[in-house]
Write a protein that holds these residues in place. Structure first.
Motif, PDB file in Angstrom:
ATOM      1  N   SER A  67       0.773  -1.201   0.159  1.00  0.00           N
ATOM      2  CA  SER A  67       0.034  -0.090  -0.192  1.00  0.00           C
ATOM      3  C   SER A  67       0.943   1.231  -0.206  1.00  0.00           C
ATOM      4  N   ALA A  68       0.516   2.289  -0.668  1.00  0.00           N
ATOM      5  CA  ALA A  68       0.509   3.680  -0.659  1.00  0.00           C
ATOM      6  C   ALA A  68       1.275   3.965   0.419  1.00  0.00           C
ATOM      7  N   VAL A  69       2.422   4.636   0.547  1.00  0.00           N
ATOM      8  CA  VAL A  69       2.836   5.565   2.052  1.00  0.00           C
ATOM      9  C   VAL A  69       2.287   6.765   2.104  1.00  0.00           C
ATOM     10  N   SER A  70       1.627   6.407   2.462  1.00  0.00           N
ATOM     11  CA  SER A  70       0.911   8.208   2.168  1.00  0.00           C
ATOM     12  C   SER A  70       0.657   8.897   3.549  1.00  0.00           C
ATOM     13  N   PRO A  72      -1.308  11.764   7.083  1.00  0.00           N
ATOM     14  CA  PRO A  72      -2.982  11.630   7.534  1.00  0.00           C
ATOM     15  C   PRO A  72      -3.582  12.470   6.251  1.00  0.00           C
ATOM     16  N   SER A  73      -2.888  13.598   5.447  1.00  0.00           N
ATOM     17  CA  SER A  73      -3.945  13.878   4.807  1.00  0.00           C
ATOM     18  C   SER A  73      -4.178  13.228   3.116  1.00  0.00           C
ATOM     19  N   GLY A  74      -3.690  12.087   3.246  1.00  0.00           N
ATOM     20  CA  GLY A  74      -3.839  11.092   2.158  1.00  0.00           C
ATOM     21  C   GLY A  74      -3.130  12.066   1.126  1.00  0.00           C
ATOM     22  N   LEU A  75      -1.966  12.158   1.072  1.00  0.00           N
ATOM     23  CA  LEU A  75      -1.091  12.096  -0.391  1.00  0.00           C
ATOM     24  C   LEU A  75       0.031  11.127  -0.593  1.00  0.00           C
ATOM     25  N   ASN A  76      -0.216  10.886  -1.600  1.00  0.00           N
ATOM     26  CA  ASN A  76       1.139   9.949  -1.736  1.00  0.00           C
ATOM     27  C   ASN A  76       2.293  10.478  -1.976  1.00  0.00           C
ATOM     28  N   GLN A  77       2.437   9.863  -1.331  1.00  0.00           N
ATOM     29  CA  GLN A  77       4.533  10.187  -1.191  1.00  0.00           C
ATOM     30  C   GLN A  77       5.031   8.999  -1.842  1.00  0.00           C
ATOM     31  N   ASP A  78       4.979   7.280  -2.399  1.00  0.00           N
ATOM     32  CA  ASP A  78       6.111   7.004  -3.305  1.00  0.00           C
ATOM     33  C   ASP A  78       5.895   7.242  -4.723  1.00  0.00           C
ATOM     34  N   PRO A  82       2.349   4.610  -9.414  1.00  0.00           N
ATOM     35  CA  PRO A  82       1.483   4.641 -10.561  1.00  0.00           C
ATOM     36  C   PRO A  82       0.638   5.979 -10.147  1.00  0.00           C
ATOM     37  N   ASN A  83      -0.409   6.704  -9.094  1.00  0.00           N
ATOM     38  CA  ASN A  83      -0.591   7.477  -8.556  1.00  0.00           C
ATOM     39  C   ASN A  83       0.271   8.424  -8.264  1.00  0.00           C
ATOM     40  N   PHE A  84       1.432   8.622  -7.917  1.00  0.00           N
ATOM     41  CA  PHE A  84       2.085   9.671  -7.621  1.00  0.00           C
ATOM     42  C   PHE A  84       1.848  10.811  -8.582  1.00  0.00           C
ATOM     43  N   ASP A  85       2.130  12.092  -7.898  1.00  0.00           N
ATOM     44  CA  ASP A  85       1.525  13.330  -7.740  1.00  0.00           C
ATOM     45  C   ASP A  85       3.002  14.261  -7.303  1.00  0.00           C
ATOM     46  N   ILE A  86       3.922  14.657  -8.156  1.00  0.00           N
ATOM     47  CA  ILE A  86       4.882  15.428  -7.587  1.00  0.00           C
ATOM     48  C   ILE A  86       4.320  16.941  -7.505  1.00  0.00           C
ATOM     49  N   GLU A  87       3.761  16.828  -8.217  1.00  0.00           N
ATOM     50  CA  GLU A  87       3.140  18.884  -8.109  1.00  0.00           C
ATOM     51  C   GLU A  87       2.427  18.373  -6.873  1.00  0.00           C
ATOM     52  N   ALA A  88       1.671  17.491  -6.290  1.00  0.00           N
ATOM     53  CA  ALA A  88       1.187  17.757  -4.828  1.00  0.00           C
ATOM     54  C   ALA A  88       2.266  17.291  -3.829  1.00  0.00           C
TER      55      ALA A  88
END
Length: 97
Positions: A67-70, A72-78, A82-88
């Protein structure tokens, strides 16, 4: 002579009953042994099935995607996700600082 004939008849009857008893005991013991072997084989089969099911569960757990390391705000930091958003990610870093 009639006592010898009577004695011989009773001996024949006696040994016939003995032979019948031995035959019955032998066949009965074979049926009991066969039933015990069948029960043991069934238990062994069930045990192997249980081990196979446990191995399948362990394999399925090992093949589940991590599971993606996230946060508490739900931001994907992995970054490998494939769902990683560098801008966020950068926005969250700047907001944190």
């Amino acid at each position: 002579m009639s006592s010898n004939a009577s004695k011989a008849g009773s001996n024949v009857l006696r040994y016939s009953a003995l032979a019948a008893g031995i035959f019955y005991g032998f066949t009965h013991q074979r049926s009991i042994s066969a039933a015990e072997k069948a029960a043991a084989a069934q238990r062994e089969y069930e045990h192997k099935q249980e081990l196979i099911n446990k191995a399948k569960e362990a394999y399925a757990k090992s093949k589940q995607p991590v599971s993606a390391v996230s946060t508490p705000s739900g931001l994907n930091q992995d970054p490998m996700s494939p769902n990683f958003d560098i801008e966020a990610y950068f926005s969250a870093l700047l907001a944190k600082a």
